[in-house]
Design a protein around this motif. Structure first.
Motif, mmCIF file in Angstrom:
data_model
loop_
_atom_site.group_PDB
_atom_site.id
_atom_site.type_symbol
_atom_site.label_atom_id
_atom_site.label_comp_id
_atom_site.label_asym_id
_atom_site.label_seq_id
_atom_site.Cartn_x
_atom_site.Cartn_y
_atom_site.Cartn_z
ATOM 1 N N THR A 49 0.835 -1.202 0.000
ATOM 2 C CA THR A 49 0.000 0.000 0.000
ATOM 3 C C THR A 49 0.871 1.253 0.000
ATOM 4 O O THR A 49 0.701 2.144 -0.839
ATOM 5 N N TRP A 109 1.686 4.163 -3.258
ATOM 6 C CA TRP A 109 1.550 5.620 -3.236
ATOM 7 C C TRP A 109 2.904 6.301 -3.403
ATOM 8 O O TRP A 109 3.008 7.333 -4.073
ATOM 9 N N ARG A 149 -8.560 9.215 -11.583
ATOM 10 C CA ARG A 149 -9.133 9.054 -10.243
ATOM 11 C C ARG A 149 -8.036 8.750 -9.213
ATOM 12 O O ARG A 149 -8.031 9.303 -8.125
ATOM 13 N N THR A 150 -7.106 7.900 -9.570
ATOM 14 C CA THR A 150 -6.014 7.541 -8.661
ATOM 15 C C THR A 150 -5.150 8.753 -8.349
ATOM 16 O O THR A 150 -4.772 8.971 -7.191
ATOM 17 N N LYS A 189 -6.039 11.872 -8.427
ATOM 18 C CA LYS A 189 -6.827 12.775 -7.575
ATOM 19 C C LYS A 189 -6.819 12.275 -6.131
ATOM 20 O O LYS A 189 -6.712 13.065 -5.201
ATOM 21 N N GLN A 190 -6.946 10.971 -5.946
ATOM 22 C CA GLN A 190 -6.892 10.406 -4.599
ATOM 23 C C GLN A 190 -5.537 10.694 -3.962
ATOM 24 O O GLN A 190 -5.453 11.025 -2.784
ATOM 25 N N MET A 191 -4.485 10.555 -4.721
ATOM 26 C CA MET A 191 -3.143 10.803 -4.197
ATOM 27 C C MET A 191 -2.991 12.260 -3.761
ATOM 28 O O MET A 191 -2.372 12.536 -2.735
ATOM 29 N N GLU A 192 -3.554 13.180 -4.503
ATOM 30 C CA GLU A 192 -3.471 14.601 -4.150
ATOM 31 C C GLU A 192 -4.145 14.895 -2.814
ATOM 32 O O GLU A 192 -3.791 15.850 -2.136
ATOM 33 N N ARG A 193 -5.109 14.062 -2.430
ATOM 34 C CA ARG A 193 -5.821 14.283 -1.166
ATOM 35 C C ARG A 193 -5.145 13.627 0.037
ATOM 36 O O ARG A 193 -5.585 13.838 1.166
ATOM 37 N N LEU A 194 -4.106 12.844 -0.168
ATOM 38 C CA LEU A 194 -3.425 12.193 0.953
ATOM 39 C C LEU A 194 -2.618 13.238 1.725
ATOM 40 O O LEU A 194 -1.692 13.835 1.178
#
Length: 72
Positions: A24, A28, A46-47, A49-54
């Motif tokens: 995991t 990232w 989508r992936t 964008k998810q990474m930008e929110r971590l």
């Protein structure tokens, strides 16, 4: 889907710490490190964008650099 993680000592929901899953966190860290080389396409949008929110992405990348340099 299978349960390959059932007997593993790592927690796939964790990105940081001793129990952090190397797959995991490594996923990232890889995406973050190679962001400029990953083309902008619908499959990765989508992936990314998810990474930008971590909020702990920098810590995850640092952890994985240390993990990769630790002797076996």
């Amino acid at each position: 889907m299978s349960d390959y993680c059932g007997g593993c000592r790592y927690d796939p929901r964790k990105r940081l710490g001793d129990k952090a899953c190397p797959f995991t966190a490594g996923y990232w860290a890889f995406l973050s490190t190679n962001r400029p080389r990953i083309p902008a396409n619908a499959r990765m949008a989508r992936t990314m964008k998810q990474m930008e929110r971590l909020n702990d992405l920098d810590a995850v990348v640092d952890q994985e650099k240390r993990r990769g340099s630790d002797p076996p």
